[in-house]
Design a protein around this motif. Structure first.
Motif, PDB file in Angstrom:
ATOM      1  N   THR A 145       0.724  -1.125  -0.105  1.00  0.00           N
ATOM      2  CA  THR A 145       0.122   0.098   0.025  1.00  0.00           C
ATOM      3  C   THR A 145       0.872   1.213   0.168  1.00  0.00           C
ATOM      4  O   THR A 145       1.899   1.361   0.380  1.00  0.00           O
ATOM      5  CB  THR A 145      -0.949   0.039   1.477  1.00  0.00           C
ATOM      6  OG1 THR A 145      -1.843   1.108   1.315  1.00  0.00           O
ATOM      7  CG2 THR A 145      -0.243   0.281   2.466  1.00  0.00           C
ATOM      8  N   PRO A 146       0.426   2.596  -0.485  1.00  0.00           N
ATOM      9  CA  PRO A 146       1.082   3.667  -0.564  1.00  0.00           C
ATOM     10  C   PRO A 146       1.522   4.189   1.083  1.00  0.00           C
ATOM     11  O   PRO A 146       0.737   3.713   1.889  1.00  0.00           O
ATOM     12  CB  PRO A 146       0.259   4.477  -1.268  1.00  0.00           C
ATOM     13  CG  PRO A 146      -0.795   3.717  -2.010  1.00  0.00           C
ATOM     14  CD  PRO A 146      -0.789   2.493  -1.291  1.00  0.00           C
ATOM     15  N   ARG A 147       2.475   4.614   1.219  1.00  0.00           N
ATOM     16  CA  ARG A 147       2.933   5.214   2.474  1.00  0.00           C
ATOM     17  C   ARG A 147       3.157   6.607   2.399  1.00  0.00           C
ATOM     18  O   ARG A 147       4.421   6.925   2.105  1.00  0.00           O
ATOM     19  CB  ARG A 147       4.228   4.291   2.991  1.00  0.00           C
ATOM     20  CG  ARG A 147       3.728   3.149   3.360  1.00  0.00           C
ATOM     21  CD  ARG A 147       4.967   2.096   3.957  1.00  0.00           C
ATOM     22  NE  ARG A 147       4.504   0.835   4.340  1.00  0.00           N
ATOM     23  CZ  ARG A 147       4.270   0.059   3.504  1.00  0.00           C
ATOM     24  NH1 ARG A 147       4.371   0.030   2.131  1.00  0.00           N
ATOM     25  NH2 ARG A 147       4.078  -1.433   4.134  1.00  0.00           N
ATOM     26  N   PRO A 148       2.233   7.627   2.118  1.00  0.00           N
ATOM     27  CA  PRO A 148       2.359   8.890   1.573  1.00  0.00           C
ATOM     28  C   PRO A 148       2.603   9.947   3.050  1.00  0.00           C
ATOM     29  O   PRO A 148       1.980   9.819   4.021  1.00  0.00           O
ATOM     30  CB  PRO A 148       0.934   9.442   1.058  1.00  0.00           C
ATOM     31  CG  PRO A 148      -0.004   8.504   1.728  1.00  0.00           C
ATOM     32  CD  PRO A 148       0.694   7.146   1.957  1.00  0.00           C
ATOM     33  N   VAL A 154       0.121  10.999  -2.863  1.00  0.00           N
ATOM     34  CA  VAL A 154      -0.857   9.659  -2.923  1.00  0.00           C
ATOM     35  C   VAL A 154      -1.132   9.601  -4.393  1.00  0.00           C
ATOM     36  O   VAL A 154      -1.518  10.801  -5.021  1.00  0.00           O
ATOM     37  CB  VAL A 154      -2.029  10.216  -2.391  1.00  0.00           C
ATOM     38  CG1 VAL A 154      -3.349   9.440  -2.455  1.00  0.00           C
ATOM     39  CG2 VAL A 154      -1.781  10.457  -0.661  1.00  0.00           C
ATOM     40  N   SER A 158      -3.874   2.911 -10.029  1.00  0.00           N
ATOM     41  CA  SER A 158      -2.718   2.123  -9.697  1.00  0.00           C
ATOM     42  C   SER A 158      -2.891   1.128 -10.587  1.00  0.00           C
ATOM     43  O   SER A 158      -4.092   0.756 -11.197  1.00  0.00           O
ATOM     44  CB  SER A 158      -2.812   1.685  -8.214  1.00  0.00           C
ATOM     45  OG  SER A 158      -3.839   0.787  -7.998  1.00  0.00           O
ATOM     46  N   GLU A 186      -9.319   3.098  -1.657  1.00  0.00           N
ATOM     47  CA  GLU A 186      -9.090   4.049  -0.722  1.00  0.00           C
ATOM     48  C   GLU A 186     -10.081   4.056   0.372  1.00  0.00           C
ATOM     49  O   GLU A 186      -9.886   3.807   1.703  1.00  0.00           O
ATOM     50  CB  GLU A 186      -8.625   5.376  -1.069  1.00  0.00           C
ATOM     51  CG  GLU A 186      -7.625   5.680  -1.916  1.00  0.00           C
ATOM     52  CD  GLU A 186      -7.246   6.977  -2.234  1.00  0.00           C
ATOM     53  OE1 GLU A 186      -6.620   7.746  -1.734  1.00  0.00           O
ATOM     54  OE2 GLU A 186      -8.207   7.654  -3.101  1.00  0.00           O
ATOM     55  N   THR A 193      -4.318   5.076   2.116  1.00  0.00           N
ATOM     56  CA  THR A 193      -3.527   6.199   1.633  1.00  0.00           C
ATOM     57  C   THR A 193      -3.588   7.236   2.837  1.00  0.00           C
ATOM     58  O   THR A 193      -3.406   8.417   2.295  1.00  0.00           O
ATOM     59  CB  THR A 193      -3.865   6.638   0.496  1.00  0.00           C
ATOM     60  OG1 THR A 193      -5.294   6.914   0.712  1.00  0.00           O
ATOM     61  CG2 THR A 193      -3.838   5.571  -0.575  1.00  0.00           C
ATOM     62  N   ARG A 201      -3.812   6.235  10.185  1.00  0.00           N
ATOM     63  CA  ARG A 201      -2.872   5.655   9.568  1.00  0.00           C
ATOM     64  C   ARG A 201      -2.924   4.278  10.327  1.00  0.00           C
ATOM     65  O   ARG A 201      -2.726   4.173  11.358  1.00  0.00           O
ATOM     66  CB  ARG A 201      -1.511   6.133   9.749  1.00  0.00           C
ATOM     67  CG  ARG A 201      -0.339   5.268   9.026  1.00  0.00           C
ATOM     68  CD  ARG A 201      -0.744   5.490   7.377  1.00  0.00           C
ATOM     69  NE  ARG A 201       0.032   4.305   6.489  1.00  0.00           N
ATOM     70  CZ  ARG A 201       0.180   4.228   5.319  1.00  0.00           C
ATOM     71  NH1 ARG A 201      -0.649   4.915   4.670  1.00  0.00           N
ATOM     72  NH2 ARG A 201       0.623   3.180   4.721  1.00  0.00           N
TER      73      ARG A 201
END
Length: 208
Positions: A145-148, A154, A158, A186, A193, A201
């Motif tokens: 998963t993204p780690r913005p 973000v 994808s 999301e 995200t 988070r």
């Protein structure tokens, strides 16, 4: 002159804003009380029930080209107009229902999106013979998963959202493009995200 090593280098500034309650949220969820409550209680929480997932897909489609705040404010109207997003009831809508919906100022009156919701209800019902909508959608959960740190980090789509979009279209869904499906992923916790320093988070339990 002191050399700055990578460990000493300053971290990029975060977009998160600390609210009066001491909790950090992204800017989009930091001003409007409605959006703040949505962010704190719904956004990113796993959705694993057909009825609720059909609603999310429907509202994400209506959001296309508009702000989410508009959709959220109209959600009570959408629920009333679309039989609380019961897939069986919406699948049975006919032309009289289309006319009724297009005359309903409590929703977004877009003919293509109204018809898409009915089409997607029928596709949801048909998908039950193949494991159901929930398992179908969640089967596209990616390995990571993204780690913005900031909102600019973000992505808006994808490989997983593109694959989900393609698969849904193949089984009869419409208005489910890769960007719309990324927003869905999301919103229902398939990916996380939330900004790294947001108080939300990791709250979904899906990602560490």
């Amino acid at each position: 002159m002191t050399e700055i090593t990578p460990a000493d280098a300053p971290l990029p500034a975060s977009d998160a804003i600390q609210g009066p309650d001491g909790l950090a949220r992204p800017r989009w969820a930091s001003v409007d009380p409605m959006l703040r409550d949505y962010y704190d209680t719904e956004w990113g929480v796993p959705v694993r029930e057909e009825h609720a997932l059909f609603e999310r897909i429907s509202l994400e489609a209506f959001q296309s080209g508009l702000s989410w705040a508009i959709i959220l404010r109209k959600r009570p109207g959408f629920r009333a107009a679309f039989a609380d997003f019961d897939p069986d009831r919406v699948a049975a809508f006919d032309e009289n229902d289309v006319a009724r919906l297009l005359d309903d100022e409590k929703i977004v009156r877009n003919r293509l999106k109204v018809r898409a919701t009915i089409t997607n209800a029928r596709a949801t019902v048909a998908l039950r013979e193949h494991g159901g909508l929930v398992d179908f959608v969640w089967s596209f959960q990616p390995d990571d998963t993204p780690r913005p740190k900031t909102q600019a980090d973000v992505p808006t789509s994808s490989a997983a959202s593109a694959a989900l979009s393609k698969a849904l279209k193949k089984v009869g869904f419409v208005f489910v493009g890769p960007t719309t499906m990324f927003a869905l992923m999301e919103a229902i916790g398939i990916i996380d995200t939330h900004l790294l320093d947001s108080h939300r988070r990791g709250s979904s339990g899906v990602w560490g």
